[in-house]
Design a protein around this motif. Structure first.
Motif, PDB file in Angstrom:
ATOM      1  N   GLY A 144      -3.919  26.684   7.145  1.00  0.00           N
ATOM      2  CA  GLY A 144      -4.390  27.503   5.986  1.00  0.00           C
ATOM      3  C   GLY A 144      -5.737  28.175   6.274  1.00  0.00           C
ATOM      4  O   GLY A 144      -6.515  27.675   6.957  1.00  0.00           O
ATOM      5  N   LEU A 145      -5.927  29.076   5.428  1.00  0.00           N
ATOM      6  CA  LEU A 145      -6.946  30.177   5.503  1.00  0.00           C
ATOM      7  C   LEU A 145      -8.176  29.207   4.957  1.00  0.00           C
ATOM      8  O   LEU A 145      -9.300  29.214   5.481  1.00  0.00           O
ATOM      9  N   TRP A 171      -9.282  26.591   7.342  1.00  0.00           N
ATOM     10  CA  TRP A 171     -10.002  27.169   8.456  1.00  0.00           C
ATOM     11  C   TRP A 171     -11.408  27.558   8.310  1.00  0.00           C
ATOM     12  O   TRP A 171     -12.330  27.133   8.868  1.00  0.00           O
ATOM     13  N   ALA A 172     -11.576  28.213   7.053  1.00  0.00           N
ATOM     14  CA  ALA A 172     -12.873  28.532   6.414  1.00  0.00           C
ATOM     15  C   ALA A 172     -13.784  27.390   6.317  1.00  0.00           C
ATOM     16  O   ALA A 172     -14.964  27.395   6.810  1.00  0.00           O
ATOM     17  N   ARG A 201      -9.940  19.915   8.899  1.00  0.00           N
ATOM     18  CA  ARG A 201      -8.807  20.849   9.147  1.00  0.00           C
ATOM     19  C   ARG A 201      -7.895  20.444   8.587  1.00  0.00           C
ATOM     20  O   ARG A 201      -7.050  21.285   8.235  1.00  0.00           O
ATOM     21  N   ALA A 224     -15.847  33.491   7.377  1.00  0.00           N
ATOM     22  CA  ALA A 224     -15.438  31.944   7.350  1.00  0.00           C
ATOM     23  C   ALA A 224     -16.412  31.453   6.225  1.00  0.00           C
ATOM     24  O   ALA A 224     -16.060  30.881   5.451  1.00  0.00           O
ATOM     25  N   ILE A 260     -15.335  32.921   2.723  1.00  0.00           N
ATOM     26  CA  ILE A 260     -14.104  32.367   2.250  1.00  0.00           C
ATOM     27  C   ILE A 260     -14.391  30.950   1.683  1.00  0.00           C
ATOM     28  O   ILE A 260     -13.906  30.532   1.021  1.00  0.00           O
ATOM     29  N   LYS A 261     -15.109  30.346   2.587  1.00  0.00           N
ATOM     30  CA  LYS A 261     -15.594  28.702   2.233  1.00  0.00           C
ATOM     31  C   LYS A 261     -16.203  28.756   0.929  1.00  0.00           C
ATOM     32  O   LYS A 261     -15.771  27.886  -0.048  1.00  0.00           O
ATOM     33  N   SER A 299     -14.220  29.053  -2.005  1.00  0.00           N
ATOM     34  CA  SER A 299     -13.305  28.139  -2.456  1.00  0.00           C
ATOM     35  C   SER A 299     -13.979  26.624  -2.796  1.00  0.00           C
ATOM     36  O   SER A 299     -13.239  25.698  -3.060  1.00  0.00           O
TER      37      SER A 299
END
Lengths: 142, 325
Positions: free
Chosen positions: A2-3, A6-7, A139, B55, B58-59, B62
């Motif tokens: 999933g995104l 991954w992030a 991950r 990245a 997005i992290k 979230s």
């Protein structure tokens, strides 16, 4: 994965807290950030504020003096958060285990420790290896 | 016509292009800094680490959202949104794909300078509303810094405007392009001094290295950003990148007008991107070379040297123009 997974695995921002170490582990943690090892390759940034951090790196035995501060810093970090215990002292208290002023390792105080990196002090390669293990765990979901 | 309009607002040179450029500039900044320090910098996320800023973004989106007790939820919500929206608005005033910016009116330079002041005030408000000692300290430093760089920044930006005889960024760009001068259309020494001064003030505006006392992470945790988490921090990071892009683009269009971009329409975007990247690389390079100044040193440098210098520059430009015409 999933995104979001991954992030999260691609940008672990670390906060380094010394709970009473002799500074050897701290030097090795800092060495992992310097040009020779450069863990920024994996997206690691060393941040100053617990509010920005994803990974708490604990070095040293948790002394009674630093116990509350360690807990407070852990609580200030936003979820999802991960803890890495670097060095023998942070794992079990090391040679200081059983001292009247030591509560043991980080696992005795914090609700969870995700990865431990043994050594006295561990080499920067070992710290990078531990970080890679942690990222694999991130991950794969929590 | 409508489709063309929508394309230019949302794709190029609109939102999609601007956001991609902002992320790209952050990656470039980190790479240049790493090169200066003999490191690799971001390497494993995407080809050569190019997806690293995405990245991070997005992290942060979230992550858990925390508003500390005693902090003002309204300011901490509105502030980050405005910090993204304002530079994005100002970026529409900068001529990117052709001679004219998407939004072009007499006085757009003043509007951009105004937006820069508002972002600095927002930074102060966010730090103050965080209910944290370190954030308040960072906010005070950022306000002090604003008092020092804002005046020379505006005065220096007036010089190319004086030469072009217009306060519209597109008109200034067009005047330089038609003048045929690759660097600046007016007297070269004045142009160079003005360019250097503008870049100097830009570094303070962006809180980049010689002037990053407001977010000095070795002294005051993370300065005015200390208490921000998750989405709020993500938006602020994005807003800082957009501001970086805005000031690099503004430097490029005020000082680096080139005749080639005026000849053909397809060369213009390429030339703009290259010039912006050159300005950004220069700023990143300076960041790698400098150590942090204390806030009182910043104030002293600006009030004793930069402000008189920019006033003198403005006077010299006016006199030069009077004698030339």
């Amino acid at each position: 994965m999933g995104l979001v997974g991954w992030a999260r695995a691609s940008s672990p921002w670390i906060l380094h807290f010394n709970t009473g170490a002799c500074n050897a582990c701290d030097i090795e943690v800092v060495a992992a950030l310097t040009p020779r090892f450069d863990i920024e390759r994996f997206g690691v940034i060393k941040v100053g504020s617990p509010r920005h951090a994803d990974v708490l790196i604990v070095t040293g035995p948790v002394t009674r003096e630093s116990r509350d501060r360690l807990i407070r810093i852990y609580q200030q970090m936003p979820e999802p958060k991960f803890v890495m215990a670097v060095g023998a002292c942070a794992i079990s208290g090391g040679i200081f285990a059983g001292c009247y002023n030591v509560c043991g390792g980080a696992a005795n105080v914090l609700p969870k420790v995700d990865v431990v990196v043994p050594g006295c002090p561990p080499k920067p390669e070992a710290i990078i290896d531990g970080l890679a293990m942690l990222l694999k765990k991130v991950r794969g979901g929590r | 016509m409508v489709w063309e309009m929508l394309f230019s607002i949302f794709i190029f040179p609109g939102y999609a292009f601007l956001l991609a450029m902002a992320f790209f500039l952050e990656w470039l900044d980190r790479k240049v800094l790493a090169k200066v320090q003999d490191r690799y910098g971001p390497l494993t996320v995407g080809p050569a680490g190019i997806l690293q800023p995405l990245a991070d973004f997005i992290k942060l989106l979230s992550k858990e959202d925390i508003v500390p007790t005693g902090a003002s939820r309204a300011v901490l919500t509105l502030g980050p949104i405005l910090l993204v929206a304002l530079p994005l608005t100002a970026l529409f005033f900068i001529p990117m794909d052709s001679r004219r910016a998407l939004v072009s009116f007499e006085g757009s330079l003043v509007a951009i300078l105004f937006i820069l002041v508002i972002t600095a005030i927002l930074v102060f408000l966010i730090g103050w509303a965080s209910a944290n000692v370190f954030a308040a300290e960072g906010a005070m430093r950022s306000a002090l810094q604003m008092l020092s760089y804002e005046i020379p920044l505006a005065l220096t930006a007036l010089c190319p405007a004086l030469v072009a005889g217009s306060l519209c960024v597109s008109a200034i760009y067009e005047r330089q392009a038609r003048g045929g001068a690759p660097f600046m259309t007016f007297l070269p020494p004045l142009g160079v001094i003005s360019f250097v001064l503008f870049l100097f003030c830009t570094l303070a505006e962006l809180e980049r290295l010689p002037f990053d006392a407001p977010e000095a992470e070795t002294e005051i945790v993370a300065g005015w950003m200390t208490e921000l988490t998750g989405r709020r921090l993500a938006l602020i990071k994005l807003g800082r990148d957009l501001e970086f892009l805005l000031l690099a683009g503004l430097t490029a269009s005020l000082y680096l007008g080139d005749p080639w971009s005026y000849c053909s329409s397809w060369l213009a975007p390429i030339s703009f991107v290259l010039k912006t990247l050159a300005c950004a690389i220069l700023m990143s390079f300076i960041r790698g070379l400098m150590a942090r100044l204390r806030i009182d040193q910043t104030l002293r440098i600006f009030w004793t040297y930069t402000i008189p210098l920019s006033l003198g520059l403005l006077l010299a430009t006016t006199l030069a123009l009077l004698f030339l015409h």
